[in-house]
Write an enzyme that holds these catalytic residues in place. Structure first.
Site, PDB file in Angstrom:
ATOM      1  N   GLU A   1       0.460  -1.118  -0.382  1.00 49.89           N
ATOM      2  CA  GLU A   1       0.279  -0.153  -0.272  1.00 49.89           C
ATOM      3  C   GLU A   1       0.824   0.745  -0.256  1.00 49.89           C
ATOM      4  O   GLU A   1       0.335   2.023  -0.125  1.00 49.89           O
ATOM      5  CB  GLU A   1      -0.918  -0.467   1.436  1.00 49.89           C
TER       6      GLU A   1
ATOM      7  N   LYS B   1     -14.197   1.369  -2.587  1.00 51.22           N
ATOM      8  CA  LYS B   1     -15.344   2.070  -1.793  1.00 51.22           C
ATOM      9  C   LYS B   1     -16.182   3.124  -2.249  1.00 51.22           C
ATOM     10  O   LYS B   1     -17.623   2.542  -1.504  1.00 51.22           O
ATOM     11  CB  LYS B   1     -14.509   3.076  -0.796  1.00 51.22           C
TER      12      LYS B   1
ATOM     13  N   HIS C   1       8.329 -26.605   1.343  1.00 48.14           N
ATOM     14  CA  HIS C   1       8.025 -27.754   0.255  1.00 48.14           C
ATOM     15  C   HIS C   1       7.000 -26.960  -0.893  1.00 48.14           C
ATOM     16  O   HIS C   1       5.801 -27.898  -1.158  1.00 48.14           O
ATOM     17  CB  HIS C   1       7.560 -28.603   0.930  1.00 48.14           C
TER      18      HIS C   1
END
Lengths: 431, 431
Positions: free
Chosen positions: B271, B403, B292
């Protein structure tokens, strides 16, 4: 699974793939499909994984777990592909059995995990194809010892999943433990739909037949054209986008229950395709949480990413209570599910509006059937991508170096790699 | 924190930075340090975050949590920077209080999380600077309602951390709730060392002074040269490597307790730096588990990655019991901690041997003091990187679009972004 690649088209995004290029790519998909079908028919190494839905026997798995079917908790000891498939399935589905996965050797953490379950009511599921995986065997020795120290007979409560031979197989024979086979020709990360991934689900009482049935339905959709097969549409699109600059693939489920699935996908993608200096880097994220963490970068950072959304169309819901605060009144008319859905659509549109490529993978809901389809579909996508990249998707040669070095460092033999560890170049900055 | 950038040098890795280039870069670090110091002196937006260790008052935080100091569980409601700092601290340190973080709005998950704690013995920590964050306020309304339905007075058990004004601030006044301030000039992702990150730690009884003291020690190491300041050494190296092709930064703690720290780092990095088509993509991983899963890609995939290890020098340990199996006897002479340490050194060397750049960040151990240093150090690294990239590390403009779209979709006003959602381009492939 259904797949929507509209937002990965060049008409929407950059990088993106044009319809013409998709049509050309589809010819290669057809050829790759032929190769995959031949591999499946001959049960070749790796390709054999795509035959698991017909070959896995749920009755055999249920018989093996029968002695511990009433366990309150299950400790699965495995790492990488020996843990992630099982964890993905039980985390996605609701169950009453407490699930512990020992997939790391951090001493404090192993101890606290062991202390979090009632050993006398706990079963053990130990998984290692070779039977010699250092982390898994070390943890198994620790767990066995803890059971003995607590006066609990671990031999009555342990299920072993391993290859045909090796120390774990011997141990199962010696103590007459239920033993399941890691299927031949199936690399760990492709083994979710075998006993490797399904023992934990069986202990939790999930519907193994539905898992396999969902996978079978997905298998039936494999065909010579990406436009008719969701799995190939996804695999081909990611390959095309990678070639056009999207070297990163951010996998974002919009369901908390699929958080572990994103980890499973990250192994599948990284270990299968990450070779010969090729391969997309998978990034695991979670909607809506990571909108407040990663979205800034995904929308406005380098154009090196494909974002993959996975979202169920149906989920159970919960109303948001009304509030006296005028500014928040709009929330009170909604549900948490509607908020989640709106955030998902908004984030998807927000990336498209910024010309950032993204793909939507839709499930009907999150249940055994749909999950089986998702896991199988992503495996088939990965196998197709391996064909398109011309890499061997079924080996992982680059992890051997560190395994040898570890073994050498611990006195488990002479390994040149261990000597190299001491020759580290340092440029230390200390405070 | 101490930093070792030896394996990021061009003599070891490609991409890598030469000693000469580091020396040249150090001049720019000196200039950036001046800018940062000026910002701190004037308490400018963002730079103010680096003054938190002197400004945060632990007594004030303890007073606010005093009414709930004996709570068995704490539900923290926040998202992004309003949750990750707090979660990082309590997950890294051992505590008896059960911690629930509601940082998502998935309905089933919220319900199951609420059902996992005894509400009558549970406190609520709600965090939103604006007091209007949709996810946080929706969850707060749900939680408040659940407390009321259970006959538990939430007003006796709720702590609010918010900005100077807004609905949450008003609510705290109305119900006379303990209220803490999100400090001015501090973006959420830089607020771990403020009440935003420290309320949960206070409820868990952690040593707030030691957290701040560790951060102060790190602050004192900030200086005009990367060769004298671990934080700047890290920030400058990541910037240099990104410019040389390592657009991905894989953060791998070798301690389970630091798993959440990697998430916090991913937000900080993404951000703050992900703008103007710039910024490294953070990938969060975990040692040894991801050896792994991801190591194959990191060692043999594209040369587009820097790997960052974070490892404590000291940790408590647990012996691996002896085994009768000859092939595994070497494990029985070791401890889990030695195995973990060997795996870490082997993985680091394995990347170096393949010419893949990596950096080691060392902590003395994982405790409050060292954690405070790590968090502060990474924040300072990030601020330095922002200067070097010439981006504003303290805003996040690209998240506004989604938003607004979300709000519009839910009927919270007229937003053009919401209309764009309906215009999605589709190319669906269904099974």
């Amino acid at each position: 699974m259904d797949v929507d690649i509209g937002n990965a088209l060049a008409s929407v995004a950059s990088p993106g793939i044009s319809r013409e290029a998709l049509d050309r790519l589809d010819e290669r998909v057809g050829q790759a499909h032929e190769r995959i079908e031949t591999g499946r028919e001959n049960h070749e190494h790796g390709y054999a994984a795509l035959n698991l839905p017909e070959r896995t026997d749920p009755d055999e798995i249920r018989r093996a777990v029968d002695p511990v079917a009433d366990a309150e908790a299950l400790i699965t000891i495995g790492i990488g592909g020996s843990a992630l498939g099982a964890a993905t399935i039980v985390d996605a589905l609701e169950g009453d059995t407490e699930m512990v996965f020992l997939d790391n050797v951090d001493p404090e953490w192993v101890t606290s995990r062991l202390e979090s379950v009632p050993l006398a009511e706990t079963a053990i599921n130990v998984v290692s194809k070779s039977g010699t995986t250092a982390e898994t065997l070390a943890n198994f020795l620790v767990v066995r010892d803890a059971f003995e120290a607590a006066g609990v007979d671990w031999t009555e409560r342990t299920i072993v999943t391993t290859g045909e031979a090796g120390p774990l197989s011997d141990l199962a024979e010696r103590h007459d433990l239920p033993k399941l086979r890691v299927p031949d020709g199936v690399p760990g990360r492709f083994s979710a739909l075998s006993p490797v991934g399904m023992v934990a689900a069986a202990v939790a009482g999930h519907d193994l037949e539905a898992l396999l049935e969902g996978a079978r339905t997905e298998a039936e959709s494999l065909s010579g054209s990406l436009f008719e097969c969701p799995a190939y549409a996804y695999g081909a699109t990611t390959y095309a986008l990678d070639g056009r600059g999207a070297g990163i693939n951010a996998m974002i489920p919009y369901a908390e229950s699929l958080e572990t699935y994103a980890e499973w996908f990250a192994q599948l993608w990284a270990e299968s395709l990450g070779k010969d200096d090729l391969g997309q880097t998978p990034v695991r994220a979670l909607g809506v949480t990571d909108q407040h963490s990663q979205l800034q970068l995904y929308r406005a950072g380098p154009r090196d990413k494909l974002v993959t959304f996975v979202a169920p169309r149906e989920r159970s819901d919960r109303a948001i209570p009304d509030t006296e605060v005028e500014e928040l009144a709009y929330l009170g008319d909604s549900t948490l599910g509607e908020l989640l859905e709106a955030e998902f659509e908004a984030t998807e549109a927000s990336l498209a509006a910024a010309g950032r490529p993204n793909v939507r993978v839709e499930l009907e809901t999150v249940d055994e059937y749909e999950l089986g389809g998702l896991l199988y579909g992503m495996e088939a996508s990965c196998v197709l991508a391996g064909e398109l990249y011309s890499v061997n998707a079924f080996n992982q040669p680059a992890v051997e170096w560190a395994k040898n070095a570890t073994r050498g460092l611990l006195g488990g033999g002479e390994f040149a790699e261990a000597d190299a560890v001491a020759e580290k170049t340092t440029l230390r900055v200390e405070r």
